[in-house]
Design an enzyme around this catalytic site. Structure first.
Site, short mmCIF file in Angstrom:
data_model
loop_
_atom_site.label_atom_id
_atom_site.label_comp_id
_atom_site.label_asym_id
_atom_site.label_seq_id
_atom_site.Cartn_x
_atom_site.Cartn_y
_atom_site.Cartn_z
CG ASP A 143 51.51 40.46 41.62
OD1 ASP A 143 51.14 41.43 42.30
OD2 ASP A 143 50.72 39.62 41.13
CG HIS A 164 49.64 47.37 49.66
ND1 HIS A 164 49.03 46.33 50.30
CD2 HIS A 164 49.52 48.43 50.50
CE1 HIS A 164 48.54 46.74 51.47
NE2 HIS A 164 48.83 48.01 51.61
C1 GDG Z 1 48.02 44.54 45.16
C2 GDG Z 1 49.41 44.19 44.63
C3 GDG Z 1 49.67 42.61 46.57
C4 GDG Z 1 40.30 38.94 42.45
N1 GDG Z 1 39.22 38.70 41.69
C5 GDG Z 1 38.20 38.50 42.57
C6 GDG Z 1 38.69 38.61 43.88
N2 GDG Z 1 39.98 38.89 43.77
C7 GDG Z 1 40.85 39.06 44.95
C8 GDG Z 1 41.81 37.91 45.12
C9 GDG Z 1 42.89 38.57 45.96
C10 GDG Z 1 42.86 40.02 45.49
O1 GDG Z 1 41.63 40.22 44.81
C11 GDG Z 1 43.97 40.29 44.50
O2 GDG Z 1 45.16 40.43 45.21
P1 GDG Z 1 46.57 40.22 44.51
O3 GDG Z 1 47.60 40.27 45.59
O4 GDG Z 1 46.57 38.93 43.77
O5 GDG Z 1 46.74 41.40 43.46
P2 GDG Z 1 46.44 43.02 43.38
O6 GDG Z 1 45.00 43.28 43.26
O7 GDG Z 1 47.27 43.50 42.24
O8 GDG Z 1 46.98 43.63 44.78
C12 GDG Z 1 49.76 42.76 45.04
C13 GDG Z 1 48.35 43.15 47.09
O9 GDG Z 1 48.09 44.48 46.61
C14 GDG Z 1 48.33 43.20 48.63
O10 GDG Z 1 49.41 43.92 49.15
O11 GDG Z 1 49.77 41.24 46.89
O12 GDG Z 1 51.07 42.43 44.61
O13 GDG Z 1 49.49 44.33 43.22
O14 GDG Z 1 42.55 38.57 47.33
O15 GDG Z 1 41.16 36.85 45.72
N3 GDG Z 1 37.94 38.45 44.99
C15 GDG Z 1 36.61 38.15 44.81
N4 GDG Z 1 36.07 38.04 43.55
C16 GDG Z 1 36.83 38.20 42.42
O16 GDG Z 1 36.30 38.07 41.31
N5 GDG Z 1 35.84 37.98 45.88
#
Ligand code: GDG
Length: 479
Positions: free
Chosen positions: A378, A164
């Site tokens: 990212d 990921h």
């Molecule tokens: C890893 C990789 C890759 C965040 N705060 C809250 C909340 N979130 C949710 C967001 C989003 C998820 O968490 C974060 O996903 P990201 O992709 O932005 O980042 P990582 O956590 O670093 O994820 C990344 C991912 O894996 C998938 O392969 O895209 O590059 O680093 O869905 O909405 N959700 C809620 N409350 C929050 O306060 N409900």
């Protein structure tokens, strides 16, 4: 508990469910939010699937159980495992190394030993629940040794792996004292999926440099070794996405729309609401974003009466020292900006260091005129895709770092280099001043793209490639 075997097994460090304990001490299970569960749920049900992972609390030993049609197989991690395998090797060695050493990785042999031991326990647990010729899909950087360990124990299995996070360039990856073991571990899989073309390329290059195997994208030729026959491994990009329909439905609901209007009102009805949503992580470039915004206020290009920034920074890895330091730095910067530019009626930054329900996230996306994604590195960045999916009104401007996987797809965002603070400032101004016709044109193009490549397409694409790999290897072994 018996010895049930399953035809499709998924393994990830964390299970897709969180254990919640109420005031009376009774425990229940709640789905952890996230695209992975949504994408795999239907497949798991249809294919008689099991999910192996950690329950999220140390030293907890639980029997397997059924959750909404999915067999959950909990794996116990001790406090020692958490400190060494998880907080140590996964989050303080691999995470910074794979994100281009934005923070310096620490290399400790005891952490590595623990990583090997936990990966072996995962492999054993998976082998124990996998039916003959089952398909296993291993998730993410915490479990890179599992494919090889599993193949050694169960050569009948078809094994997929998805990374990921980014896979770094060889010049960086080669720092890792255990670099060859990691590559060999991953090559136990039949298909290794990455977010970006560049990640798959970096991996293939590491294979050539470290092991000398021939590669011709997307194929890696693994020669025979002892009794193990020669094999072909596929390494290619499968950019992950979100459950677009569910997200858009959420955003369209009258409650969420009303909440978005309320948020705008509560913020003092500013002309422009800017939004950042990130785990509080040094890869996300939160400091760079604040610096650019602070300078715009300082120079008078923005006025606190007209614009406000809402920054959700959800708590993350709070026991790792680098993350504690980052929190202090960010909170000091937020305090300075608010102190310097805030007024009694207008705050420059609304900083929220806690998680929110999905409904509130959707309302924030709807309320935000400008979404700031300024990650320094990212794998994908799902927040960018969620913002686009929520904007059924075709409005809103996405400012997006070119160091995210999402920038390969969302080409009509305002793409930025987050290290170039002047460039970020100009992009913010352009976003704020952009005429509606241009906003709509750009957003429509992004919405089309996100809709075309949603999370179901991601999982189907990966599993199809895995099934083809299996068919081909079957044909070869019957030659
Ligand atoms: C890893 C990789 C890759 C965040 N705060 C809250 C909340 N979130 C949710 C967001 C989003 C998820 O968490 C974060 O996903 P990201 O992709 O932005 O980042 P990582 O956590 O670093 O994820 C990344 C991912 O894996 C998938 O392969 O895209 O590059 O680093 O869905 O909405 N959700 C809620 N409350 C929050 O306060 N409900």
């Amino acid at each position: 508990m018996g010895d049930e075997r399953y035809d499709f097994v998924v393994a990830s460090n964390r299970l897709p469910v969180d254990r919640v304990v109420d005031d009376t001490g009774a425990s229940s299970w709640r789905p952890s939010p996230g695209g992975l569960v949504t994408a795999l749920e239907p497949i798991m049900r249809e294919a008689d699937g099991a999910w192996v992972g950690w329950v999220g609390q140390p030293d907890l030993e639980l029997e397997p159980f059924d959750w909404d049609g999915i067999r959950i197989v909990p794996l116990k991690l001790t406090e020692h495992d958490l400190e060494n395998y998880y907080e140590g090797f996964a989050n303080d060695t691999l995470w910074p190394l794979y994100h281009d050493v934005i923070a310096p990785p620490s290399y400790h042999r005891v952490w590595w030993d623990s990583y090997v031991s936990v990966n072996q326990r995962f492999a054993n647990a998976i082998a124990a629940v996998s039916a003959p010729d089952a398909t296993v899909w291993v998730q993410d950087y915490q479990l890179q040794l599992v494919p090889r360990m599993l193949r050694q124990a169960r050569p009948d299995l078809t094994i997929g792996f998805f990374n990921h996070i980014p896979f770094p360039a060889y010049g960086i990856f080669s720092q890792l004292p255990w670099r060859a073991q990691i590559i060999e571990g991953l090559l136990g899989a039949d298909v290794i999926g990455f977010q970006r073309v560049a990640d798959a390329g970096n991996f293939s290059r590491a294979v050539r440099r470290l092991l000398g195997y021939a590669t011709k994208s997307p194929v890696i030729e693994v020669p025979s070794h002892g009794r193990a026959p020669a094999r072909r491994v596929i390494a290619k990009p499968f950019p992950i996405s979100i459950d677009v329909d569910t997200f858009e439905r959420l955003a369209r609901s009258p409650e969420v729309q009303a909440r978005a209007a309320q948020i705008r009102h509560d913020l003092g009805d500013p002309k422009t609401i800017m939004l950042g949503v990130d785990r509080l992580d040094y890869t996300k470039g939160i400091g760079h974003r604040l610096k650019a915004y602070g300078e715009l206020l300082h120079e008078g290009r923005l006025k606190v009466e007209d614009v406000t920034l809402v920054q959700v920074a959800s708590p993350s890895r709070e026991r790792v020292e680098t993350y504690r330091q980052l929190r202090d730095e960010i909170e000091q910067t937020v305090g300075r900006i608010n102190g310097d530019y805030g007024t009694i009626s207008h705050q420059a930054v609304s900083y929220l260091h806690h998680g929110f329900p999905r409904e509130e996230m959707a309302a924030l996306y709807l309320a935000a005129d400008v979404m700031l994604v300024t990650a320094l590195r990212d794998g994908m960045n799902l927040v960018a895709k969620e913002y686009v999916a929520a904007r059924f009104d075709d409005d809103g401007v996405l400012v997006l770092s070119e160091f995210t996987g999402a920038s390969d797809e969302l080409r009509t965002a305002l793409l930025i280099n987050p290290h170039d603070i002047e460039g970020v400032k100009d992009a913010i101004m352009r976003a704020i001043e952009m005429p509606r016709a241009e906003r709509v044109k750009r957003m429509r193009a992004m919405r089309k793209r996100v809709r075309e490549n949603d999370v179901n397409r991601w999982s189907e694409g990966f599993l199809r490639t895995l099934a083809e790999a299996r068919r081909r290897s079957g044909e070869r072994s019957s030659d």
